[in-house]
Write a protein that holds these residues in place. Structure first.
Motif, PDB file in Angstrom:
ATOM      1  N   ARG A 160     -16.472   1.124  -1.658  1.00 26.29           N
ATOM      2  CA  ARG A 160     -15.181   0.510  -1.337  1.00 26.29           C
ATOM      3  C   ARG A 160     -14.219   1.591  -0.848  1.00 26.29           C
ATOM      4  O   ARG A 160     -14.189   2.701  -1.392  1.00 26.29           O
ATOM      5  CB  ARG A 160     -14.605  -0.211  -2.563  1.00 26.29           C
ATOM      6  N   PRO A 161     -13.463   1.292   0.202  1.00 24.80           N
ATOM      7  CA  PRO A 161     -12.411   2.217   0.622  1.00 24.80           C
ATOM      8  C   PRO A 161     -11.271   2.197  -0.385  1.00 24.80           C
ATOM      9  O   PRO A 161     -11.131   1.244  -1.158  1.00 24.80           O
ATOM     10  CB  PRO A 161     -11.974   1.658   1.980  1.00 24.80           C
ATOM     11  N   MET A 162     -10.460   3.225  -0.360  1.00 22.84           N
ATOM     12  CA  MET A 162      -9.375   3.352  -1.321  1.00 22.84           C
ATOM     13  C   MET A 162      -8.027   3.463  -0.610  1.00 22.84           C
ATOM     14  O   MET A 162      -7.946   3.742   0.588  1.00 22.84           O
ATOM     15  CB  MET A 162      -9.589   4.587  -2.203  1.00 22.84           C
ATOM     16  N   GLY A 163      -6.942   3.267  -1.383  1.00 22.50           N
ATOM     17  CA  GLY A 163      -5.591   3.466  -0.870  1.00 22.50           C
ATOM     18  C   GLY A 163      -5.268   2.582   0.322  1.00 22.50           C
ATOM     19  O   GLY A 163      -5.660   1.415   0.391  1.00 22.50           O
ATOM     20  N   THR A 164      -4.558   3.155   1.295  1.00 22.93           N
ATOM     21  CA  THR A 164      -4.131   2.383   2.466  1.00 22.93           C
ATOM     22  C   THR A 164      -5.310   2.004   3.352  1.00 22.93           C
ATOM     23  O   THR A 164      -5.234   1.024   4.099  1.00 22.93           O
ATOM     24  CB  THR A 164      -3.100   3.179   3.291  1.00 22.93           C
ATOM     25  N   VAL A 165      -6.402   2.764   3.304  1.00 19.19           N
ATOM     26  CA  VAL A 165      -7.596   2.385   4.078  1.00 19.19           C
ATOM     27  C   VAL A 165      -8.178   1.089   3.524  1.00 19.19           C
ATOM     28  O   VAL A 165      -8.681   0.252   4.279  1.00 19.19           O
ATOM     29  CB  VAL A 165      -8.639   3.517   4.055  1.00 19.19           C
ATOM     30  N   ASN A 166      -8.093   0.905   2.216  1.00 21.44           N
ATOM     31  CA  ASN A 166      -8.558  -0.342   1.630  1.00 21.44           C
ATOM     32  C   ASN A 166      -7.751  -1.527   2.150  1.00 21.44           C
ATOM     33  O   ASN A 166      -8.280  -2.626   2.326  1.00 21.44           O
ATOM     34  CB  ASN A 166      -8.465  -0.277   0.107  1.00 21.44           C
ATOM     35  N   GLU A 167      -6.453  -1.297   2.422  1.00 20.16           N
ATOM     36  CA  GLU A 167      -5.627  -2.374   2.980  1.00 20.16           C
ATOM     37  C   GLU A 167      -6.101  -2.768   4.372  1.00 20.16           C
ATOM     38  O   GLU A 167      -5.996  -3.934   4.764  1.00 20.16           O
ATOM     39  CB  GLU A 167      -4.168  -1.920   3.026  1.00 20.16           C
ATOM     40  N   LEU A 168      -6.603  -1.790   5.135  1.00 20.90           N
ATOM     41  CA  LEU A 168      -7.126  -2.093   6.465  1.00 20.90           C
ATOM     42  C   LEU A 168      -8.468  -2.803   6.381  1.00 20.90           C
ATOM     43  O   LEU A 168      -8.739  -3.738   7.124  1.00 20.90           O
ATOM     44  CB  LEU A 168      -7.291  -0.804   7.283  1.00 20.90           C
ATOM     45  N   GLY A 169      -9.324  -2.338   5.478  1.00 18.06           N
ATOM     46  CA  GLY A 169     -10.670  -2.872   5.400  1.00 18.06           C
ATOM     47  C   GLY A 169     -11.608  -2.135   6.348  1.00 18.06           C
ATOM     48  O   GLY A 169     -11.186  -1.354   7.192  1.00 18.06           O
ATOM     49  N   MET A 170     -12.884  -2.380   6.191  1.00 23.16           N
ATOM     50  CA  MET A 170     -13.922  -1.738   6.984  1.00 23.16           C
ATOM     51  C   MET A 170     -14.635  -2.776   7.843  1.00 23.16           C
ATOM     52  O   MET A 170     -14.558  -3.974   7.573  1.00 23.16           O
ATOM     53  CB  MET A 170     -14.946  -1.053   6.059  1.00 23.16           C
ATOM     54  N   THR A 171     -15.342  -2.305   8.850  1.00 24.01           N
ATOM     55  CA  THR A 171     -16.181  -3.200   9.654  1.00 24.01           C
ATOM     56  C   THR A 171     -17.631  -2.710   9.602  1.00 24.01           C
ATOM     57  O   THR A 171     -18.457  -3.273   8.917  1.00 24.01           O
ATOM     58  CB  THR A 171     -15.686  -3.290  11.108  1.00 24.01           C
ATOM     59  N   GLU A 172     -17.931  -1.615  10.314  1.00 24.93           N
ATOM     60  CA  GLU A 172     -19.281  -1.083  10.307  1.00 24.93           C
ATOM     61  C   GLU A 172     -19.437   0.018   9.261  1.00 24.93           C
ATOM     62  O   GLU A 172     -18.492   0.738   8.957  1.00 24.93           O
ATOM     63  CB  GLU A 172     -19.642  -0.501  11.682  1.00 24.93           C
TER      64      GLU A 172
END
Length: 248
Positions: A75-87
């Motif tokens: 899982r991403p953390m911090g503000t990157v978690n707010e963006l989310g992931m794709t690949e």
């Protein structure tokens, strides 16, 4: 064995677009675009590891669950978690087969179904849990035989025929169906400090092809190159054979 077919420079532009084989089955509710898990074997260095890939509209948590339980919890953390992931692509360490025998390594990720379970991100426009499935087999193809250019040879800058002898066998001697060959040629140099990737080419070719002419414009004089050919079987597992040459 596969029939020999030759591609010329005129076809190179199309080939560079890639002919990615369907190497695993993505299922679930249709929101996971791709879910793949494969074995990556190096016949030159005699080492082996595992690779996996996921592609989805947007997710904030990912689990990969195999026959022995959870393999990855990401899982991403911090503000990157707010963006989310794709690949997401990940690859395990590839221990030498003399240090960890292949049979022992394969027990770490048994053959069978692997479920990819991702929680959708709000910014991805989805909600709930997205899922997909990939079937991992332990069928590993033998490596190809590199033919041209010869190992450590020096060639003039010009249109260059790259050739290899294909395979139709697994490393255990059983028959295997090859889906595609991947050809990679790169300059033998350190990666750029900031650019992702190295200067070179990568293309997926049909299983019926085992030679292709690379145009002179690709090569530079007085330069060393690394090249490899991956044999990819229809379950997605792949084996690479690598070599070197230089221009003068």
């Amino acid at each position: 064995m596969t029939n020999t077919s030759k591609y010329t420079a005129a076809a190179l532009a199309l080939l560079l677009a890639g002919m990615m084989p369907a190497v695993a089955v993505a299922e679930g509710n249709g929101t996971l675009k791709q879910a793949k898990v494969i074995i990556d074997h190096n016949a030159t260095d005699n080492d082996t590891g595992f690779q996996a890939f996921i592609d989805a509209e947007g997710w904030e948590k990912l689990e990969v669950i195999g026959p022995n339980g959870v393999v990855v919890d990401f899982r991403p953390m911090g503000t990157v978690n707010e963006l989310g992931m794709t690949e997401l692509f990940f690859e395990t360490v590839e221990p030498e087969n003399v240090k960890i025998p292949l049979a022992d390594l394969l027990r770490k990720m048994p053959a069978g179904d692997y479920e990819f379970r991702a929680t959708a991100s709000k910014l991805g426009g989805k909600s709930g849990v997205m899922s997909g499935h990939a079937l991992l087999t332990h069928k590993i193809p033998q490596g190809v035989t590199l033919v041209e250019p010869k190992e450590d040879s020096a060639i003039p800058v010009g249109d260059t025929l790259v050739k290899w002898k294909g395979t139709d066998k697994a490393i255990d001697g059983s028959d295997v169906k090859i889906t595609a060959y991947q050809l990679i040629i790169e300059k033998d140099e350190e990666p750029h400090l900031r650019m992702i990737g190295k200067r070179g080419l990568s293309m997926y070719l049909p299983a019926s092809v085992n030679e292709i002419e690379i145009p002179a414009v690709f090569f530079e004089p007085g330069t060393s190159y690394l090249w490899e050919v991956l044999a990819i079987e229809d379950g997605g597992n792949q084996t690479l054979q690598s070599g070197t040459f230089k221009t003068h």
